[in-house]
Write a protein that holds these residues in place. Structure first.
Motif, PDB file in Angstrom:
ATOM      1  N   MET A   1       0.835  -1.194   0.000  1.00 34.41           N
ATOM      2  CA  MET A   1       0.000   0.000   0.000  1.00 34.41           C
ATOM      3  C   MET A   1       0.873   1.248   0.000  1.00 34.41           C
ATOM      4  N   ILE A   2       0.300   2.301  -0.535  1.00 31.20           N
ATOM      5  CA  ILE A   2       1.009   3.574  -0.626  1.00 31.20           C
ATOM      6  C   ILE A   2       0.358   4.573   0.323  1.00 31.20           C
ATOM      7  N   LEU A   3       1.169   5.263   1.109  1.00 27.74           N
ATOM      8  CA  LEU A   3       0.708   6.311   2.008  1.00 27.74           C
ATOM      9  C   LEU A   3       1.164   7.658   1.475  1.00 27.74           C
ATOM     10  N   ILE A   4       0.219   8.590   1.347  1.00 26.00           N
ATOM     11  CA  ILE A   4       0.526   9.938   0.860  1.00 26.00           C
ATOM     12  C   ILE A   4       0.158  10.934   1.948  1.00 26.00           C
ATOM     13  N   ALA A   5       1.001  11.926   2.149  1.00 26.16           N
ATOM     14  CA  ALA A   5       0.718  12.975   3.125  1.00 26.16           C
ATOM     15  C   ALA A   5       0.932  14.337   2.487  1.00 26.16           C
ATOM     16  N   ILE A  53      -1.633   0.713  10.488  1.00 27.73           N
ATOM     17  CA  ILE A  53      -1.318   0.276   9.124  1.00 27.73           C
ATOM     18  C   ILE A  53       0.180   0.129   8.904  1.00 27.73           C
ATOM     19  N   GLU A  54       0.952   0.195   9.964  1.00 30.46           N
ATOM     20  CA  GLU A  54       2.415   0.193   9.864  1.00 30.46           C
ATOM     21  C   GLU A  54       2.944  -0.949   9.019  1.00 30.46           C
ATOM     22  N   SER A  55       2.453  -2.155   9.219  1.00 27.16           N
ATOM     23  CA  SER A  55       3.014  -3.326   8.551  1.00 27.16           C
ATOM     24  C   SER A  55       2.599  -3.449   7.092  1.00 27.16           C
ATOM     25  N   GLU A  56       1.597  -2.684   6.667  1.00 26.02           N
ATOM     26  CA  GLU A  56       1.055  -2.817   5.318  1.00 26.02           C
ATOM     27  C   GLU A  56       1.588  -1.783   4.326  1.00 26.02           C
ATOM     28  N   ILE A  57       2.249  -0.764   4.818  1.00 25.49           N
ATOM     29  CA  ILE A  57       2.712   0.318   3.950  1.00 25.49           C
ATOM     30  C   ILE A  57       4.096   0.003   3.381  1.00 25.49           C
ATOM     31  N   SER A  58       4.193   0.047   2.048  1.00 21.38           N
ATOM     32  CA  SER A  58       5.481  -0.212   1.395  1.00 21.38           C
ATOM     33  C   SER A  58       6.149   1.069   0.899  1.00 21.38           C
ATOM     34  N   GLU A  59       5.348   2.086   0.579  1.00 19.37           N
ATOM     35  CA  GLU A  59       5.884   3.344   0.068  1.00 19.37           C
ATOM     36  C   GLU A  59       5.180   4.516   0.737  1.00 19.37           C
ATOM     37  N   ILE A  60       5.946   5.560   1.027  1.00 21.88           N
ATOM     38  CA  ILE A  60       5.387   6.784   1.606  1.00 21.88           C
ATOM     39  C   ILE A  60       5.870   7.973   0.786  1.00 21.88           C
TER      40      ILE A  60
END
Length: 280
Positions: A1-5, A53-60
């Motif tokens: 998953m991708i996290l965007i901020a 969601i720490e373990s599911e994020i591959s890209e930030i």
């Protein structure tokens, strides 16, 4: 998953792009490495939304105010790594977010008018020029902190219209001592000063409030937009709550300077989500 901020000094919009294309979102407090240490930011980041969601994020992909230098970007990256130790993290300036969200792949001038202010000249791929952004004490023309500072200074000096001052006292129980306590002794004085912009916007039919925004926008044009080469031929785009909720005044101020205002949006997060969705 991708996290965007997309983070400003007052708030952060977070988006998660799941593998199936589903998007979830959250709004939290803002961050700025000019005013906060890595440790302070890390403490505020450790809320349920991110920890779960720490373990599911591959890209930030983090776009933030104050992230213009390698040193400041590293501070934000370190704060994120306290939660996401294994993710690939990219930290970029909030100007890049504004340019991607408003200009796309076209050339133009991208501006930020939120709690603070900033701008850049974008060629459709890269930022080719930008103006200094020395923060709320030395700059931030047109931003919420700038407008709020002028407003509170007029309150202290008894230069407000009587009806505005009476409403202000009735609504906030405001005194000169209260203002000085928040500005000089409490954290985040820029947020405090900017917080009065909603009050001013709600009363922009009053000539004083209208002109407070109008003149502040002209100050922004003088310091930022009009310094760029061929600025009269380029579309000028804006992100940020001050620009969005006062777009009528902003467009009038721009027309009076011969500027071509194109897009005005409150937040770039939707455009950033589309931009990074292509990576899945």
């Amino acid at each position: 998953m991708i996290l965007i901020a997309d983070s400003g000094s007052s708030k952060t919009d977070w988006r998660v792009i799941h593998q199936d294309g589903k998007i979830s979102q959250h709004r939290g407090v803002g961050f700025n490495p000019y005013y906060q240490t890595s440790e302070e930011m890390a403490i505020q980041m450790r809320h349920d939304f991110l920890v779960n969601i720490e373990s599911e994020i591959s890209e930030i992909y983090y776009y933030g105010a104050g992230c213009s230098s390698p040193e400041r970007k590293f501070e934000v990256e370190q704060a994120l790594r306290t939660i996401f130790s294994k993710a690939e993290i990219t930290v970029d300036h909030d100007l890049a977010a504004a340019a991607h969200a408003t200009c796309g792949h076209q050339a133009g001038i991208a501006c930020i008018l939120g709690t603070g202010s900033n701008s850049c000249d974008y060629d459709g791929k890269n930022i080719i020029d930008s103006r200094p952004a020395p923060g709320y004490i030395l700059g931030d023309e047109g931003g919420g902190g700038y407008v709020g500072r002028k407003f509170l200074r007029d309150f202290i000096n008894d230069d407000l219209p009587s009806e505005i001052k009476d409403e202000l006292i009735d609504k906030f129980h405001l005194t000169a001592n209260t203002i000085q306590e928040h500005v000089y002794r409490k954290p985040f004085p820029n947020r405090y000063m900017a917080s009065f912009c909603r009050f001013i916007t709600e009363r922009k039919s009053n000539p004083y409030c209208y002109n407070l925004f109008y003149d502040s926008f002209q100050d922004f044009f003088d310091t930022h937009v009009c310094r760029y080469q061929n600025h009269l031929e380029k579309p000028v785009n804006f992100v940020g709550s001050i620009a969005y909720y006062n777009s009528d005044i902003l467009r009038k101020a721009a027309i009076d300077r011969g500027l071509n205002v194109n897009i005005i949006i409150e937040s770039p997060i939707a455009g950033l989500t589309l931009y990074h969705q292509e990576k899945l």
